[in-house]
Write a protein that holds these residues in place. Structure first.
Motif, short mmCIF file in Angstrom:
data_model
loop_
_atom_site.label_atom_id
_atom_site.label_comp_id
_atom_site.label_asym_id
_atom_site.label_seq_id
_atom_site.Cartn_x
_atom_site.Cartn_y
_atom_site.Cartn_z
N THR A 148 0.86 -1.18 0.00
CA THR A 148 0.00 0.00 0.00
C THR A 148 0.90 1.24 0.00
O THR A 148 2.09 1.14 0.29
N PRO A 149 0.30 2.40 -0.29
CA PRO A 149 1.12 3.62 -0.28
C PRO A 149 1.66 3.93 1.12
O PRO A 149 2.52 4.78 1.27
N TYR A 150 1.12 3.27 2.14
CA TYR A 150 1.52 3.58 3.52
C TYR A 150 2.58 2.61 4.03
O TYR A 150 2.88 2.59 5.23
N LEU A 201 21.58 4.47 9.20
CA LEU A 201 21.17 3.24 8.54
C LEU A 201 20.06 3.60 7.57
O LEU A 201 19.11 4.30 7.95
N THR A 202 20.15 3.15 6.35
CA THR A 202 19.08 3.43 5.39
C THR A 202 18.51 2.10 4.90
O THR A 202 19.24 1.11 4.75
N ILE A 203 17.21 2.09 4.68
CA ILE A 203 16.57 0.90 4.12
C ILE A 203 15.82 1.37 2.88
O ILE A 203 14.91 2.20 2.97
N LYS A 204 16.25 0.86 1.75
CA LYS A 204 15.52 1.18 0.52
C LYS A 204 14.80 -0.08 0.09
O LYS A 204 15.42 -1.11 -0.13
N ALA A 205 13.50 0.01 0.01
CA ALA A 205 12.70 -1.15 -0.41
C ALA A 205 11.78 -0.71 -1.54
O ALA A 205 10.64 -0.31 -1.30
N PRO A 206 12.28 -0.74 -2.77
CA PRO A 206 11.51 -0.19 -3.89
C PRO A 206 10.18 -0.89 -4.14
O PRO A 206 9.28 -0.32 -4.73
N ASN A 207 10.07 -2.14 -3.68
CA ASN A 207 8.82 -2.86 -3.95
C ASN A 207 7.90 -2.96 -2.74
O ASN A 207 6.93 -3.71 -2.75
N ALA A 208 8.23 -2.20 -1.66
CA ALA A 208 7.39 -2.29 -0.45
C ALA A 208 5.97 -1.83 -0.74
O ALA A 208 5.00 -2.40 -0.27
N ILE A 230 -9.34 3.64 -3.18
CA ILE A 230 -10.04 2.39 -2.87
C ILE A 230 -9.07 1.46 -2.16
O ILE A 230 -7.92 1.32 -2.58
N LYS A 231 -9.54 0.85 -1.09
CA LYS A 231 -8.71 -0.09 -0.35
C LYS A 231 -9.41 -1.44 -0.33
O LYS A 231 -10.63 -1.51 -0.24
N LEU A 232 -8.59 -2.49 -0.31
CA LEU A 232 -9.14 -3.83 -0.14
C LEU A 232 -9.32 -4.07 1.36
O LEU A 232 -8.37 -3.95 2.12
N VAL A 233 -10.53 -4.37 1.77
CA VAL A 233 -10.80 -4.61 3.18
C VAL A 233 -10.62 -6.09 3.51
O VAL A 233 -9.98 -6.46 4.48
N GLU A 234 -11.21 -6.94 2.67
CA GLU A 234 -11.03 -8.37 2.89
C GLU A 234 -11.40 -9.13 1.63
O GLU A 234 -12.05 -8.60 0.73
N LEU A 235 -10.95 -10.36 1.59
CA LEU A 235 -11.38 -11.28 0.54
C LEU A 235 -12.25 -12.32 1.21
O LEU A 235 -11.81 -12.95 2.19
N THR A 236 -13.46 -12.52 0.73
CA THR A 236 -14.32 -13.52 1.36
C THR A 236 -13.92 -14.91 0.89
O THR A 236 -13.17 -15.06 -0.08
#
Length: 196
Positions: free
Chosen positions: A38-40, A93-100, A134-140
């Motif tokens: 997610t963007p967060y 210390l730096t953490i780069k996670a381009p796919n996070a 739009i966010k995914l809340v759950e998958l039934t």
């Protein structure tokens, strides 16, 4: 060793020094991502005393330290680099996670990851102009994606038709095994619903 993450020698030295200061036998480092895909998304690095790791964690034995990777974060840690840049102030210390924020998904990825990927790569950028998201809340269990329409999408009478149709069409095209989508506020029981 997991190919997903690279921890440079300088970062290992720095972390080994920090761990030594904790004076705990067998202490390790644990890396995980909160709200991955997610963007967060935030990449976090924490001390991990013996027994604090999760049973599903992937254990990395590096030259100077032991690292535990949170299972759900591994896909998002691909190409991540943990580095330490020394400077006069001690360094950081730096953490780069381009796919996070945007995981690399493929056919084998969990359905939720693939739904999030389509939402964040294709659907939300188009809504951003209207302040919507739009966010995914759950998958039934029936493979229905329950979505929350946020921001500018709410309170707009057209949200139901235009947005849902467009979002559903895009998601169903990209992810054929989805059975459908549902708005989190739509509990399919409208008997007591209140309309203004």
């Amino acid at each position: 060793m997991s190919e997903s993450i690279q921890i440079t020698d300088s970062a290992q030295d720095y972390l080994a020094e920090l761990l030594a200061k904790q004076n705990v036998e067998g202490i390790a480092v644990r890396i995980f991502i909160t709200q991955p895909g997610t963007p967060y998304a935030e990449t976090c690095l924490a001390y991990c005393r013996p027994g604090e790791e999760e049973p599903t964690d992937e254990r990395l034995e590096l030259d100077k330290i032991v690292v535990y990777l949170d299972k759900n974060s591994i896909a998002f840690l691909e190409e991540a680099v943990v580095d330490f840049n020394a400077d006069r102030m001690g360094g950081q210390l730096t953490i780069k996670a381009p796919n996070a924020k945007m995981p690399k998904v493929n056919e084998d990825s969990p359905l939720a990851d693939r739904v999030n990927y389509v939402l964040y790569s294709e659907i939300n950028p188009g809504l951003a102009a209207h302040g919507g998201e739009i966010k995914l809340v759950e998958l039934t269990d029936e493979q229905v994606a329950v979505l929350a329409f946020g921001g500018g999408c709410q309170g707009c009478a057209a949200v139901d038709l235009t947005l849902k149709e467009g979002v559903e069409k895009t998601l169903m095209e990209r992810i054929p095994e989805l059975a459908g989508i549902r708005d989190v506020t739509d509990h399919s029981d409208t008997t007591n619903a209140y309309y203004q």
